[in-house]
Motif scaffolding. Structure first.
Motif, PDB file in Angstrom:
ATOM      1  N   LYS A  75      19.897  83.534  67.935  1.00 28.72           N
ATOM      2  CA  LYS A  75      19.285  83.159  69.210  1.00 28.72           C
ATOM      3  C   LYS A  75      19.096  81.648  69.243  1.00 28.72           C
ATOM      4  N   SER A  76      18.804  81.120  70.421  1.00 34.41           N
ATOM      5  CA  SER A  76      18.530  79.698  70.601  1.00 34.41           C
ATOM      6  C   SER A  76      17.322  79.519  71.493  1.00 34.41           C
ATOM      7  N   ARG A  94       6.361  97.921  66.180  1.00 36.23           N
ATOM      8  CA  ARG A  94       7.555  97.088  66.350  1.00 36.23           C
ATOM      9  C   ARG A  94       7.424  95.916  65.387  1.00 36.23           C
ATOM     10  N   SER A  95       8.485  95.645  64.663  1.00 33.50           N
ATOM     11  CA  SER A  95       8.463  94.558  63.700  1.00 33.50           C
ATOM     12  C   SER A  95       9.635  93.635  63.977  1.00 33.50           C
ATOM     13  N   GLN A  96       9.407  92.332  63.765  1.00 31.56           N
ATOM     14  CA  GLN A  96      10.422  91.322  64.042  1.00 31.56           C
ATOM     15  C   GLN A  96      10.261  90.175  63.051  1.00 31.56           C
ATOM     16  N   ALA A  97      11.382  89.605  62.652  1.00 29.09           N
ATOM     17  CA  ALA A  97      11.376  88.412  61.811  1.00 29.09           C
ATOM     18  C   ALA A  97      12.253  87.359  62.474  1.00 29.09           C
ATOM     19  N   THR A  98      11.824  86.101  62.391  1.00 27.82           N
ATOM     20  CA  THR A  98      12.670  84.992  62.817  1.00 27.82           C
ATOM     21  C   THR A  98      12.834  84.055  61.630  1.00 27.82           C
ATOM     22  N   PHE A  99      14.030  83.499  61.509  1.00 22.83           N
ATOM     23  CA  PHE A  99      14.390  82.660  60.374  1.00 22.83           C
ATOM     24  C   PHE A  99      15.139  81.442  60.896  1.00 22.83           C
ATOM     25  N   ARG A 100      14.579  80.262  60.664  1.00 30.52           N
ATOM     26  CA  ARG A 100      15.209  78.994  61.039  1.00 30.52           C
ATOM     27  C   ARG A 100      15.573  78.221  59.785  1.00 30.52           C
ATOM     28  N   ILE A 101      16.664  77.460  59.864  1.00 28.70           N
ATOM     29  CA  ILE A 101      16.982  76.571  58.749  1.00 28.70           C
ATOM     30  C   ILE A 101      16.932  75.106  59.159  1.00 28.70           C
ATOM     31  N   SER A 102      16.891  74.851  60.468  1.00 33.76           N
ATOM     32  CA  SER A 102      16.890  73.470  60.933  1.00 33.76           C
ATOM     33  C   SER A 102      15.860  73.311  62.039  1.00 33.76           C
ATOM     34  N   PRO A 103      15.084  72.264  62.087  1.00 27.49           N
ATOM     35  CA  PRO A 103      15.141  71.072  61.226  1.00 27.49           C
ATOM     36  C   PRO A 103      14.573  71.311  59.832  1.00 27.49           C
ATOM     37  N   GLU A 104      13.774  72.380  59.650  1.00 32.75           N
ATOM     38  CA  GLU A 104      13.328  72.763  58.319  1.00 32.75           C
ATOM     39  C   GLU A 104      13.211  74.279  58.276  1.00 32.75           C
ATOM     40  N   ILE A 105      13.256  74.821  57.074  1.00 30.79           N
ATOM     41  CA  ILE A 105      13.210  76.267  56.910  1.00 30.79           C
ATOM     42  C   ILE A 105      11.855  76.802  57.353  1.00 30.79           C
ATOM     43  N   GLN A 106      11.913  77.816  58.208  1.00 34.50           N
ATOM     44  CA  GLN A 106      10.710  78.489  58.698  1.00 34.50           C
ATOM     45  C   GLN A 106      10.990  79.985  58.787  1.00 34.50           C
ATOM     46  N   VAL A 107      10.013  80.773  58.374  1.00 30.09           N
ATOM     47  CA  VAL A 107      10.098  82.223  58.484  1.00 30.09           C
ATOM     48  C   VAL A 107       8.838  82.711  59.186  1.00 30.09           C
ATOM     49  N   HIS A 108       9.019  83.508  60.220  1.00 34.60           N
ATOM     50  CA  HIS A 108       7.904  84.158  60.913  1.00 34.60           C
ATOM     51  C   HIS A 108       8.187  85.649  60.889  1.00 34.60           C
TER      52      HIS A 108
END
Length: 114
Positions: A75-76, A94-108
């Motif tokens: 997604k964007s 309901r369960s959901q995870a989001t994972f970003r690598i840029s600009p820094e690694i983040q996990v929710h």
């Protein structure tokens, strides 16, 4: 389990898998941000599971895992691209995870009871 194709994952994670067992749908990718945090994102299509392990200087910081993964998608939003993982926990949650690598690694990661 719905997953992005390998080309889209390569573009998002900016690397080939560091480990793979294509015959049973297991893939593990590694990403590193500018702070030196490493994230290992893996999924197992047959077992319908994902795992995200965070490390700093080779030491584990946190490990997140969930089974019953129904979908992984790219997604964007206004801050950039991220992976969204949805889990089929039944009618009560309901369960959901989001994972970003840029600009820094983040996990929710969150679960809501409904």
């Amino acid at each position: 389990m719905i997953t992005p194709d390998s080309i889209d994952l390569l573009a998002f994670l900016e690397s080939e898998p560091v480990e793979r067992r294509s015959e049973d749908g297991y893939f593990c990718y590694r990403a590193r941000d500018q702070r030196g945090v490493d994230a290992f994102f893996s999924f197992h299509a047959v077992e319908q599971s994902i795992q995200i392990r965070l490390q700093l200087d080779g030491k584990d910081l946190a490990t997140y895992c969930e089974e019953l993964t129904s979908e992984i998608s790219i997604k964007s939003d206004e801050t950039g691209d991220y992976l969204q993982c949805l889990f089929a926990l039944g009618n009560a949650a309901r369960s959901q995870a989001t994972f970003r690598i840029s600009p820094e690694i983040q996990v929710h990661w969150h679960t809501l009871e409904i």
